[in-house]
Design a protein around this motif. Structure first.
Motif: not given
Ligand code: SAH
Length: 240
Positions: A109, A114, A132, A134, A159-160, A233
Motif C-alpha cells: 500500500e 491512519s 507513508e 509523512r 516516498d512510496g 507528493i
Molecule cells: N490509506 C489511508 C488514507 C490515505 S490519505 C487510510 O486508510 O487512512 C493519503 C496518504 O498518502 C497521506 O497520509 C499522505 O501523506 C500519503 N502520501 C502522499 N504521497 C505519498 C508518497 N509519495 N508515498 C507515500 N505516502 C504518500
C-alpha cells in the motif's frame, strides 16, 4: 439453604448485568459499524463477503482522533492530521474488492495515512507492506496497528513512488493518494497477473479510480469512476 440459593441467584444476576454492560460498553460503536456496512457498503453494491465481514469488525473509530470518533462510521473521509484524510468507507471497500485478494497474497500500500486501509488488508491477506511519506503519520499508524495486534503489517516511512524493492514482487498494489501517472517502479514490483489500483488523474480536483492488471510486463487499464483523494507528493509530482 433456601436463603443461600437466593443470595447466589441474586449475585449471579448482578454479575451477569455487570458483564453484559461491560461487553456493550467496550464497543459502543458496534451498531453504527453494522449500519455502515449494511447501508453504505453492501447497500451501494459491494458484494465481497470477506470485505463486508472485515469492515464490520475493524474499530474504525480508533483510527481517527477523539473529536471525530462519533462520526467515524459515516460515509465520508475524515481529517487525520497534516492535512490528510482517512478515506470514506465505501471507497475503501470498493478498492479492496477490486483487488480480488486471496489469503496467501502479499500486498503493497502507498499512503498509510491512519492505517485503516492497511488493517482491512491485513485481515484478508498474508502480509501487508505500507509506505507513508509523512513521518508523524507513519509513526502513529505503526503504533496503532501494533496496539491493535496486527503482526502482518510493516510500515515504512519513505516516498512510496519507489515501492519496496526488498519485498517485491507483490500480488497487488493499492495507492491511496492521487497521482497523474502510475509510478513505473510500482508496475515493475507487481507480479505478472497482479492488480494495482489508484486514483489516477488531476491531483488538484478529482480523479478516476483506475484498475491496472499486469500482462506480459505491460498493463491493461480499467476505469472505475470518479473519486477525490489527497495528492501523492514526492517524486510523483516531479516526474510525468
Ligand atoms: N490509506 C489511508 C488514507 C490515505 S490519505 C487510510 O486508510 O487512512 C493519503 C496518504 O498518502 C497521506 O497520509 C499522505 O501523506 C500519503 N502520501 C502522499 N504521497 C505519498 C508518497 N509519495 N508515498 C507515500 N505516502 C504518500
Amino acid at each position: 439453604m433456601f436463603k443461600n440459593r437466593r443470595i447466589i441467584a441474586f449475585i449471579s444476576i448482578i454479575l451477569y448485568l455487570f458483564l453484559a454492560h461491560h461487553l456493550f460498553a467496550s464497543d459502543p460503536y458496534e451498531s453504527k459499524r453494522q449500519s455502515m456496512v449494511r447501508d453504505d457498503i453492501k447497500g451501494r453494491g459491494i458484494k465481497d463477503r470477506t470485505v463486508l465481514d472485515v469492515m464490520g469488525k475493524i474499530p474504525r473509530h480508533l483510527f481517527v482522533g477523539k473529536r471525530y470518533m462519533s462520526t467515524a462510521y459515516e460515509d465520508h473521509p475524515l481529517p487525520i492530521g497534516e492535512g490528510q484524510t482517512i478515506s470514506q468507507p465505501y471507497v475503501v471497500a470498493l478498492m479492496t474488492e477490486a483487488l480480488r485478494l486471496k489469503p496467501t497474497d502479499r500486498v503493497l500500500e502507498i499512503g498509510t495515512g491512519s492505517g485503516y486501509q492497511a488493517a482491512v488488508l491485513a485481515e484478508i491477506v498474508k502480509d501487508v507492506y505500507t509506505i507513508e511519506i509523512r513521518k508523524s503519520l507513519a509513526d502513529m499508524a505503526r503504533k496503532r496497528l501494533e496496539d491493535l495486534g496486527y503482526k502482518n503489517v510493516k510500515v515504512k516511512y519513505a516516498d512510496g513512488y519507489f515501492g519496496w524493492e526488498e519485498y517485491a514482487p507483490f500480488d497487488a498494489i493499492i495507492i491511496t493518494a492521487a497521482a497523474n501517472h502510475i509510478p513505473p517502479p510500482l508496475i515493475k514490483q507487481l507480479k505478472e497477473g497482479g492488480r494495482l489500483i489508484l486514483p489516477l488523474g488531476s491531483t488538484v480536483y478529482y480523479q478516476t479510480l483506475t484498475l491496472a492488471v499486469k500482462r506480459k510486463g505491460d498493463i491493461d487499464v480499467e476505469q472505475m469512476g470518479p473519486v477525490a483523494f489527497v495528492p501523492m507528493i514526492g517524486q510523483s509530482e516531479r516526474k510525468r
